[in-house]
Every structure is written in structure tokens, then in C-alpha cells.
Motif scaffolding. Structure first.
Motif, mmCIF file in Angstrom:
data_model
loop_
_atom_site.group_PDB
_atom_site.id
_atom_site.type_symbol
_atom_site.label_atom_id
_atom_site.label_comp_id
_atom_site.label_asym_id
_atom_site.label_seq_id
_atom_site.Cartn_x
_atom_site.Cartn_y
_atom_site.Cartn_z
ATOM 1 N N UNK A 206 -3.411 -1.740 -5.611
ATOM 2 C CA UNK A 206 -3.442 -1.884 -4.152
ATOM 3 C C UNK A 206 -2.236 -2.673 -3.651
ATOM 4 N N UNK A 207 -1.901 -3.748 -4.349
ATOM 5 C CA UNK A 207 -0.732 -4.540 -3.946
ATOM 6 C C UNK A 207 0.542 -3.695 -4.028
ATOM 7 N N UNK A 208 0.674 -2.910 -5.091
ATOM 8 C CA UNK A 208 1.860 -2.074 -5.268
ATOM 9 C C UNK A 208 1.977 -1.030 -4.152
ATOM 10 N N UNK A 209 0.868 -0.390 -3.814
ATOM 11 C CA UNK A 209 0.880 0.669 -2.796
ATOM 12 C C UNK A 209 1.091 0.069 -1.406
ATOM 13 N N UNK A 210 0.393 -1.005 -1.106
ATOM 14 C CA UNK A 210 0.442 -1.573 0.246
ATOM 15 C C UNK A 210 1.746 -2.293 0.556
ATOM 16 N N UNK A 211 2.514 -2.685 -0.446
ATOM 17 C CA UNK A 211 3.772 -3.404 -0.179
ATOM 18 C C UNK A 211 4.756 -2.516 0.570
ATOM 19 N N UNK A 212 4.585 -1.208 0.462
ATOM 20 C CA UNK A 212 5.490 -0.274 1.122
ATOM 21 C C UNK A 212 5.006 0.136 2.518
ATOM 22 N N UNK A 213 3.815 -0.304 2.913
ATOM 23 C CA UNK A 213 3.298 0.074 4.227
ATOM 24 C C UNK A 213 3.993 -0.751 5.303
ATOM 25 N N UNK A 214 4.236 -0.148 6.458
ATOM 26 C CA UNK A 214 4.821 -0.920 7.562
ATOM 27 C C UNK A 214 3.824 -1.959 8.071
ATOM 28 N N UNK A 215 4.317 -3.133 8.393
ATOM 29 C CA UNK A 215 3.468 -4.197 8.936
ATOM 30 C C UNK A 215 3.452 -4.096 10.441
ATOM 31 N N UNK A 216 2.295 -4.409 11.018
ATOM 32 C CA UNK A 216 2.164 -4.318 12.472
ATOM 33 C C UNK A 216 2.138 -5.658 13.108
#
Length: 52
Positions: A42-52
Motif C-alpha cells: 500500500x505504501x509503495x502504490x500510494x506514494x505515487x498518488x497525487x496529494x490533495x
């Protein structure tokens, strides 16, 4: 000026599950680390998500 468009939330569950399975395979299919594999995936995948 163009209107701002809201991005739809991304459901990363399938990506996380796939990565967690990859980690399980890499460890030689040793049981007992499901939660740790999921958390790391989850940490690996979510690190690439844009932050809002």
C-alpha cells in the motif's frame, strides 16, 4: 480560464493486492506476513498518488 475538474478517486485495491502477492512470491511463499506485505504494498502504490 478553464474550470478546474475534480479527479475521481482511484481505487488502488487491485494494484495493492497484486503487489502484496508479488512480495509473498518473492519471500518464497512463506506464510505469516500478510499484514506486513499488504502495508508495504500500500505504501509503495500510494506514494505515487497525487496529494490533495
Amino acid at each position: 480560464m478553464a474550470p478546474l475538474l475534480a479527479r475521481e478517486p482511484v481505487d488502488a485495491t487491485l494494484q495493492i493486492a497484486k503487489r502484496a502477492c508479488e512480495r509473498y512470491e518473492q519471500r518464497g511463499r512463506q506464510d505469516g506476513r500478510t499484514v506486513q506485505d499488504w502495508g508495504q504494498a500500500e505504501r509503495e502504490i500510494r506514494k505515487d498518488e497525487p496529494h490533495q
